[in-house]
Structures are given as C-alpha cells and as structure tokens.
Motif scaffolding. Structure first.
Motif, PDB file in Angstrom:
ATOM      1  N   LEU A   1       0.826  -1.209   0.000  1.00 51.65           N
ATOM      2  CA  LEU A   1       0.000   0.000   0.000  1.00 51.65           C
ATOM      3  C   LEU A   1       0.864   1.263   0.000  1.00 51.65           C
ATOM      4  CD1 LEU A   1      -2.750  -1.081   2.560  1.00 51.65           C
ATOM      5  CD2 LEU A   1      -2.958  -0.951   0.067  1.00 51.65           C
ATOM      6  N   ASP A   2       1.953   1.221   0.734  1.00 49.06           N
ATOM      7  CA  ASP A   2       2.836   2.392   0.809  1.00 49.06           C
ATOM      8  C   ASP A   2       3.478   2.709  -0.540  1.00 49.06           C
ATOM      9  OD1 ASP A   2       2.289   2.603   3.482  1.00 49.06           O
ATOM     10  OD2 ASP A   2       4.151   1.650   4.152  1.00 49.06           O
ATOM     11  N   MET A   3       3.673   1.690  -1.358  1.00 48.90           N
ATOM     12  CA  MET A   3       4.391   1.872  -2.612  1.00 48.90           C
ATOM     13  C   MET A   3       3.486   2.235  -3.790  1.00 48.90           C
ATOM     14  SD  MET A   3       7.522   1.411  -1.698  1.00 48.90           S
ATOM     15  CE  MET A   3       7.064   2.051  -0.069  1.00 48.90           C
ATOM     16  N   VAL A   4       2.167   2.228  -3.571  1.00 46.48           N
ATOM     17  CA  VAL A   4       1.236   2.524  -4.672  1.00 46.48           C
ATOM     18  C   VAL A   4       1.541   3.902  -5.268  1.00 46.48           C
ATOM     19  CG1 VAL A   4      -1.162   3.015  -5.266  1.00 46.48           C
ATOM     20  CG2 VAL A   4      -0.616   1.074  -3.788  1.00 46.48           C
ATOM     21  N   GLY A   5       1.696   3.931  -6.575  1.00 44.74           N
ATOM     22  CA  GLY A   5       1.920   5.187  -7.275  1.00 44.74           C
ATOM     23  C   GLY A   5       3.353   5.656  -7.304  1.00 44.74           C
ATOM     24  N   LYS A   6       4.243   4.938  -6.632  1.00 48.66           N
ATOM     25  CA  LYS A   6       5.645   5.347  -6.623  1.00 48.66           C
ATOM     26  C   LYS A   6       6.391   4.684  -7.771  1.00 48.66           C
ATOM     27  CE  LYS A   6       5.969   6.409  -1.701  1.00 48.66           C
ATOM     28  NZ  LYS A   6       6.724   6.211  -0.441  1.00 48.66           N
ATOM     29  N   ASP A   7       7.372   5.392  -8.264  1.00 44.89           N
ATOM     30  CA  ASP A   7       8.180   4.900  -9.382  1.00 44.89           C
ATOM     31  C   ASP A   7       9.243   3.949  -8.837  1.00 44.89           C
ATOM     32  OD1 ASP A   7       9.333   4.501 -11.819  1.00 44.89           O
ATOM     33  OD2 ASP A   7      10.466   6.389 -11.809  1.00 44.89           O
ATOM     34  N   LEU A   8       9.115   2.674  -9.162  1.00 46.98           N
ATOM     35  CA  LEU A   8      10.037   1.662  -8.653  1.00 46.98           C
ATOM     36  C   LEU A   8      11.057   1.297  -9.728  1.00 46.98           C
ATOM     37  CD1 LEU A   8       7.496  -0.755  -6.941  1.00 46.98           C
ATOM     38  CD2 LEU A   8       8.718   1.183  -5.936  1.00 46.98           C
ATOM     39  N   GLY A   9      12.297   1.172  -9.308  1.00 44.70           N
ATOM     40  CA  GLY A   9      13.337   0.717 -10.221  1.00 44.70           C
ATOM     41  C   GLY A   9      13.436  -0.796 -10.206  1.00 44.70           C
ATOM     42  N   ASP A  10      14.318  -1.311 -11.045  1.00 44.20           N
ATOM     43  CA  ASP A  10      14.495  -2.763 -11.120  1.00 44.20           C
ATOM     44  C   ASP A  10      14.945  -3.342  -9.784  1.00 44.20           C
ATOM     45  OD1 ASP A  10      13.752  -2.750 -13.751  1.00 44.20           O
ATOM     46  OD2 ASP A  10      15.813  -2.696 -14.534  1.00 44.20           O
ATOM     47  N   GLY A  11      15.833  -2.628  -9.090  1.00 36.51           N
ATOM     48  CA  GLY A  11      16.334  -3.138  -7.814  1.00 36.51           C
ATOM     49  C   GLY A  11      15.228  -3.319  -6.795  1.00 36.51           C
TER      50      GLY A  11
END
Length: 278
Positions: free
Chosen positions: A61-71
C-alpha cells in the motif's frame, strides 16, 4: 618414561569419555523436546511469518503510485518468495532443529523488504544485520545496545531503533514472549525447542554471539557445541560455530545473571500485493 605414557593414556581416556558423555547428553536433550514444545515453537514461527506477510501488505500500500526501479522490484519479489517459502517450510517441520531453516528464510525476506524501502526512499541500502534481539518481529536491528535485565549482567545485543531508544531511556524493551505452560516468557527462556529459533537469527554471528551468551543456554550452541555439557550449569564448547550449526539447549533459558565473556495466527495466505507494477 613409562609414567609419562601412563599419564598420557589416562588423559586421552578421560577426554574420550567426556566427549562420549557430551554426545549422549546432546542426544538425550534432543529427544526431550516434547511434541507440545515443538508445536509451541512452530506456532511462534508461524506467527512471525504471518506478521511478515501483514508487513508486506502494508509495504504494498505504501508503494502505490511510486516509481520503482528494477532493484526495488527484485527485492520485493525476493521478499514475497521468502514469505511463501517460509510458509511452506514451517508446514513441513517435524523436529525442532528444522525451525532454524524457517527463520533463516524469514530473515532474508525481512532484509529484502528493508532494501525495498531504502531504494524507494533513495536511501543507502541497510547493512545486513540480525533481527532485533528483543523481538524478531521488529525486523533487522540497526545498532547494538548495552542491556541487562533486572539483576543481570550487561551485554551488547542487536536492537531495532525503537527498542534501542527505549533501552537508552531506561525503559523496558518490547520483548517477544511465548507461551510456556500457563505463562508467557521471553523466547530465550522457553526451552530447548527455541534454541534453533534463535540460531536462525543469530547463528551467522558466530564468535560475537558466543561472547554475548557465555554462561547462558546458547553459549555452547554458538561455539559449535550443540547442547553442550550442562552438568555444571554451563557449556563445554566445541569448534567454532560459523555455519549456524547446533541443535538446542537447556530448557532453563539464558542465565543473564552470569558474567558476560500471541495466539496462533496461522500464517495464512494474503491477498493481491497489487501496488507494485511488475
């Protein structure tokens, strides 16, 4: 010359006998882990797994909408895999010493989850450290603090940020307690079935933890001595224990007075961790 040879033979015989007795005692202690104790430590591991799964949901839930990299994606997948592997492993446990493998899987997952948060927040990757000594559910420790229970000797233990702050403020840390008979006790006082549980968290530290646990239930275990010789209240350590080996300890728990040298949550499935776009 003959007298010297005789003395040498006697010494060798005594050492061989002590080694034999130590082996017999280790076997006896392993056999004395009752089915109730095994179910208790399995339930404790299952609770830890469930707690980890809930934290994965929160992370999702905390990561929703955040730009995540491959790592971050790779670390998150590693955490998810650890959760599933730990669930599968704990379901197959038939002996107390198998709990160590379950906890090692869970430890890797906790670290992977910490790495996800660090990557997303553009922070340095956390140092690989053992879990918080006071409560493994708190996740990886961030520092070592000097701590002693009432009437006990102080020693260095790894702690999470919250518990480290509590200790420095003179407050009680949030200690992980488990059911033993009719009462709840710290996991380190819960008997031989919980020694592999602790090994899974701290065994890789080898000599560091041996120094911390001198005179305690786990002193000999982290020295590679398994259950050890408990006839005199201590342990006769074996060779250095760098591979997290060993099988348990005295049901009396840690004796912190020596000088230093919740219910079954089931571990059920969780829903769709949909916040990450793989």
């Amino acid at each position: 010359m003959e007298l010297i040879l005789l003395i040498a033979v006697v010494v060798i015989a005594v050492l061989a006998y002590r080694s034999y007795r130590r082996t017999q005692l280790q076997t006896k202690q392993r056999d004395e882990v009752t089915s109730a104790e095994l179910e208790s430590v399995k339930r404790t591991a299952d609770e830890d797994i469930t707690k980890f799964g809930e934290e994965l949901q929160d992370l999702d839930l905390d990561m929703v909408g955040k730009d995540l990299g491959d790592g971050a994606r790779q670390d998150y997948q590693r955490a998810l895999d650890s959760y599933e592997s730990a669930k599968s492993a704990v379901a197959q446990v038939t002996a107390a010493d198998q709990i160590k493998h379950v906890i090692e899987i869970l430890e890797d997952g906790r670290y992977a989850m910490a790495c996800v948060r660090a990557r997303v927040n553009n922070e340095p990757l956390p140092q690989r450290r053992p879990s918080c000594f006071f409560n493994p559910q708190h996740g990886p420790s961030v520092e070592d603090v000097t701590w002693a229970p009432a009437g006990g000797a102080p020693r260095e233990v790894p702690a999470c940020a919250a518990d480290a702050e509590r200790v420095r403020a003179g407050a009680d840390p949030d200690i992980r307690k488990v059911m033993v008979g009719p009462q709840r006790v710290p996991y380190w006082q819960a008997g031989p079935a919980y020694a592999p549980y602790a090994q899974g968290m701290f065994g890789a530290l080898g000599g560091v933890m041996t120094g911390m646990f001198i005179g305690t239930m786990l002193g000999g275990m982290f020295a590679g001595g398994g259950y050890g010789d408990m006839a005199g209240g201590g342990f006769e350590g074996g060779d250095g224990g760098g591979d997290m080996g060993g099988d348990g300890g005295d049901g009396g728990g840690f004796d912190f007075s020596e000088d230093p040298g919740g219910g079954d949550m089931g571990g059920g499935d969780f829903g769709d961790f949909g916040g990450f776009d793989f």
